[in-house]
Each structure stands twice: as C-alpha cells, then as structure tokens.
Design an enzyme around this catalytic site. Sequence first.
Site, PDB file in Angstrom:
ATOM      1  N   GLY A 258       0.766  -1.283   0.273  1.00 25.48           N
ATOM      2  CA  GLY A 258       0.129   0.143  -0.109  1.00 25.48           C
ATOM      3  C   GLY A 258       0.978   1.212  -0.060  1.00 25.48           C
ATOM      4  O   GLY A 258       2.072   1.315   0.142  1.00 25.48           O
TER       5      GLY A 258
ATOM      6  N   GLY B  13       0.714   5.481   1.380  1.00 25.56           N
ATOM      7  CA  GLY B  13       0.109   6.703   1.932  1.00 25.56           C
ATOM      8  C   GLY B  13       0.611   8.036   1.883  1.00 25.56           C
ATOM      9  O   GLY B  13       1.777   8.041   0.874  1.00 25.56           O
TER      10      GLY B  13
ATOM     11  N   GLY C 288       4.598   7.603   3.156  1.00 24.63           N
ATOM     12  CA  GLY C 288       5.517   6.601   2.567  1.00 24.63           C
ATOM     13  C   GLY C 288       4.775   5.536   1.981  1.00 24.63           C
ATOM     14  O   GLY C 288       3.453   5.397   1.803  1.00 24.63           O
TER      15      GLY C 288
ATOM     16  N   VAL D 155       4.402   0.947   1.746  1.00 24.78           N
ATOM     17  CA  VAL D 155       4.408   0.022   2.607  1.00 24.78           C
ATOM     18  C   VAL D 155       4.693  -1.199   1.479  1.00 24.78           C
ATOM     19  O   VAL D 155       4.117  -1.544   0.521  1.00 24.78           O
ATOM     20  CB  VAL D 155       3.382  -0.415   3.336  1.00 24.78           C
ATOM     21  CG1 VAL D 155       3.662  -1.598   4.172  1.00 24.78           C
ATOM     22  CG2 VAL D 155       3.108   0.933   4.102  1.00 24.78           C
TER      23      VAL D 155
ATOM     24  N   LYS E  97       7.762  -0.022   6.045  1.00 20.44           N
ATOM     25  CA  LYS E  97       7.051   1.448   5.408  1.00 20.44           C
ATOM     26  C   LYS E  97       8.581   2.239   5.115  1.00 20.44           C
ATOM     27  O   LYS E  97       9.107   2.485   5.931  1.00 20.44           O
ATOM     28  CB  LYS E  97       6.354   1.960   6.498  1.00 20.44           C
ATOM     29  CG  LYS E  97       5.751   3.206   6.127  1.00 20.44           C
ATOM     30  CD  LYS E  97       4.837   3.843   7.189  1.00 20.44           C
ATOM     31  CE  LYS E  97       4.311   5.116   6.794  1.00 20.44           C
ATOM     32  NZ  LYS E  97       3.300   5.908   7.839  1.00 20.44           N
TER      33      LYS E  97
ATOM     34  N   ASP F 216      -4.936  10.634  13.308  1.00 18.30           N
ATOM     35  CA  ASP F 216      -5.065  10.091  12.090  1.00 18.30           C
ATOM     36  C   ASP F 216      -6.073   8.774  12.226  1.00 18.30           C
ATOM     37  O   ASP F 216      -5.772   7.953  11.404  1.00 18.30           O
ATOM     38  CB  ASP F 216      -4.084  10.066  11.368  1.00 18.30           C
ATOM     39  CG  ASP F 216      -4.148  10.202   9.779  1.00 18.30           C
ATOM     40  OD1 ASP F 216      -5.499  10.573   9.385  1.00 18.30           O
ATOM     41  OD2 ASP F 216      -3.468   9.650   8.879  1.00 18.30           O
TER      42      ASP F 216
END
Length: 618
Positions: free
Chosen positions: A313, A315, A318, A320, A334, A431
């Site tokens: 994934g 974000g 960064g 992952v 990450k 978050d």
Amino acid sequence: MESFFRAILSLFCFVLIVRVIELHAAKDECQPKKCNHHAIRFPFRLKEQPDHCGYSGFELSCNEENQTVLELPRNVKLFVKRINYKAQWIKLHDPVDCLPRQLPNLNLSASPFQDYRDKINGPPQKYTIFNCSGQKLKTLYEYSSYEIHCLSVPGFVVIAFPSNSRHAFNLLNCTRTLMNISVIAVSEDMLYYQSDVQLSWSKPNCRKCEVEGKKCRLKINNSITADDTECWGKSKKQRDRPKELLATGIILGSCLLGIIPFGLYRVHHSYKAEKEGQLKIENFLEDYKALKPSRYSYADIKRITVQFKEKLGEGAYGTVFKGRLSNDVLVAVKVLNNFRATGEEFINEVGSMCRIHHVNVTRLIGFCADGNKRALVYEYMPNESLEKFIFVAKDKDRFLGWEKLQDIAMGIAKGIEYLHQGCDQQILHFDIKPHNILLDHNFIPKISDFGLAKLCSKEQSAVSMTVARGTMGYIAPEILSRNFGKASYKSDVYSFGMLLLEMVGGRKNIDVTVESTSQVYFPEWVYNCLDKGEEFGIRIESEGHAKIARKLTIVGLWCIQWYPTDRPSMKAVVQMLEAEVNSLTVPPNPFGHGDGVRTASVNIPRKPINRELEVIFE
C-alpha cells in the site's frame, strides 16, 4: 560556494572584455564627438580632429560655453542650432540675434553651403540697404521691402529695398548705409527672421550612407573624383544585432547572478536541514536505545523486502512493502518519503511506538535511519486494513458479521484509550481512520501509522497546533476552526466516532456517489436512520444484529458532537460499548433537524458556553 565564486569571476571577465572593446573603439580619432547636444560627424569635424575626419569647409568648434560654432568665409561666425545629416542642411543662429549686420561679409559662394531656399525660390533677390528717416513703415510692405529692426534706431529706420523693383519709392529722406555695400544677394528669410538662417550642402553627398545606417568618409585612396566619399561599416541593423545580443547577455547574466546565489542558498539550506535532521534523528535514537528496537541498514531493508518486490500500500508519508526477516517472520516495511528533511514523521512514529505495548496497537520491530533513507519495520498483518472489509460490507463474502464488527470497535476503542491514558505520556494519534486500522490473522484490530502523533503530558487537556493534522472526513471541527475549542484527546474521539458510523453504514463518510441526495452528508443520514428506526446500509437479519448496529450508531454520534466537551472520553466510550443498548441515551442532533422527525430522547443542540482548555505549546 566554489561554484558561486566561479560564476562571479566569469561574469566579471565578460564585463571586462566588453569594456575593453568599448575603450578600443573609443580610440578611433574620427569617432563622432558631442558638443552641446549636437553629434559631430562626417562631413563635419571639430578643430582638434585630423583633417581627414571631415570635409573641406565643414570645420566646427566648441567654445567655452559649450556652443557649437561654424565659421564661414570672411570671419562670419554663427552658432549651430541643428544639423540634419539625412536631408543635408544646417540651421544657424546669429550670436547677437542680428544676422543682417553680417550680410556685407557673408559670401556663401566661397563656402560649401547654399541658401536652403534657393532650391524652391530660385536665385536670391538683390536688395539695397537704406537708412531712412520719417518713413511710414506701412509703405515698406507694399514694395516687398523689409525693416531691419536690429539695425534701426529711434528716428531712423533701416530698410532693405528690392533692387529690381519697378515701383517708385520716395528716397528723399534715405541714404545708403555705411555697410560698404549697397546691393547684396540674399534670401528673403534672412531679412524676415533676421536671427536664423538655414543652409544646405550638396557635396559631399552622404544621403545614401545615412539612409542605409552606415558611416560616410573620404575615400581611402584620397583620389579626387566626382564622388570622393564612400560608405563604410555595418548598417544600423547590423550594428544593433550585437548590441541586442550584448543586452540579452547582460540580462541573462544578471538573471543568473540573481538565480545562482538563490539556488546555492536553497541547496545549502536543504543540505543543512538534512544534516540537522539526521543529527536530530541520531540524538533521538540514542535516547531511545534503552527501549531496544532493532536498527537496520538500508541494505538490510532492501534484502528484507527483496528489492521492494511486493507493494502492500501507499500513504501520504510513505510506501509499505511486504518483507521477511531471517527467521522467516513476515513484516511490513514502511519506507518514508524524503520530502521532509527534518524527519518529523520518523521521530513521531518511532518515539510513539517505542512506548507502546498493547494488543490493539501495531508492534514496531525495528527501523532504518541510514542517512536520508528512513524506514519502519512492523509486524505483518495478513488481513490488511479495516477499510477493505467495511466499505464492501454489502458483499456477503467480505462482510465480517455484526459480532465481529463490535469486537473490532471495542478493540480499537481500547487501543485509543491506552494511547490516551496507558502510557507514561499521553499520545494523540490525530489520524484514526479505517485505513490505519490493521487486522491480524484473527481479525484483532491494530492501530497503526503514528506519523502525525503528538506526545504530551497526561495532566494537560489541550494541545496547540500550528497546522491542521489528519485526513478530511475524520478531522475534528476544532482542528479546522478554533470556534469549536482547542485540539485535544477529544479530537481522536471524533475520528473514532466517524469510523464507527462508517462501520455501521458500510460506506465512506464522504461519498458523492450515493443514490439519494439526502445521504450526501453521511452523519446526518445515519442520525435520521436511527431517529426513524430505518435500516442502515448493511442488511440486518436479526434483532441482536439490530441492537449492535444501534449501539455502535449511538456511540458514534456521541463521539462526533461538534464541541469537544460534549464528547465522551475513550474510557467512557469503552464502557458504552460494553453496556446494553437500552441503557444508552441518544445524543443531541448536531446536524440540524433532518426532515423534522425526532424522538423524545433527542434534545435541541445547546449554544456553547466557555470551553477554554489549558494549552500545551508545540
């Protein structure tokens, strides 16, 4: 800095070369000169210039008052008012504003000049000068005569009378002047203006050179022919081109002179910030060495992820990747972005997670701080994030079930409560959202991504923030506007409330693709469904499931109240989730009145009172 000085030196050399060229050109002894505002060039020359710089009879001088003087034969000196090189004429002015006084000595035939009017009016008229007494001036104009004012005195009038006039004129009271000449050939302009005269020249003829923008000069072989002049040099267009290039070079050089220092400053500032960030991280890691997180080199990170082969994934801070440690333990790595040299996200994440040991918080296995290469190594979550299940909850194959959703909600709440009260320092996540809730092989929720987290004392109830933190849709109102209060642990409560409502509704809280416009503002739609007892987005098949859905909804609505003081703490949230739904009270509706249908338990929203909280400064 060496590059900067090299650029300055190059520019200095360039300017020096240009200046040397200009000085070399200035050494040309026939270069145009300035006297007053007149540009003196061929066929004219100044007395101090060599003879070959001008044409015979075109000698000028510059007096002490910086006036340009032309001396005609027989010692007639006149000031130059204007020179027109293209039309080849010169306008002259008498020093005492009385040109007729010099008429006896004015002999144009002995000079290279002619009266400018000769071309238009033909040969000049001949006049006789008389000194008359008692004459009426009006009679003069009847015979094309002119009064010479500058020579007249009271009682005596000096007139110029045409010699070939056929008209009788009373000359009884007139005598010829003592100018030693009685008949002169002169243009009427000299007698009419009496101070200025315009003369022209036909030889040398430099009109062609002037039109082409070239220079005119005597032929180098000095042969006297009908045309003893020649054009030389580049045309004006050709001369302007190097000037344009020079001007362009100077402009570009000036721009570079401004850009280079700025660029060097930016590079230096970035390098300095990066070094300070690395030093900051090293100092930080030295302080946290006692917590014994594993430290990896960047080469280790590449080996663990098999050259970043499998991406899990991405974000805001960064990407992952899936990895495997030497003991075959799966991990999630990450790799942080490098766009922030201070390493704030790195320090936040490591600083927060080194303090945490909780079943509902992702465990940090290690980290990499190799120069500007930074990465975090976590335990691997095979079921990935919560959002992959709740936003496809209408799909029976992916739906976790209401009991499992309740367990996940409880686990997340306990994890947040631990962050707020279970550590030595209060950790505010800022978050909380489905994407940052990971699920292990038993679907136990784990809170992750502490890049925006802040650490503060548990005794304080609010925190100052210089910029908004979080993801739109989950950010508490007080983070966006101070009208609602100050940022605090209640901001995490708001985000958790939005997460609960998404778990119940089965879709994102910001979703413009819904079928009904009444569902566009998701929290209000959820409140109205609860208020009217309607079914939510996920199908409910039993009374037990309905109770779970209602409980999660009530808790979620309490958590997203506009004002922080109206929201429960996470400890109270855990207690509400553990309680029976019948013991819970429906919160006030902060979204308006919906379609007007309300329950008895719903109160009218209150106007906020003084909600000031003590502030922790960053």
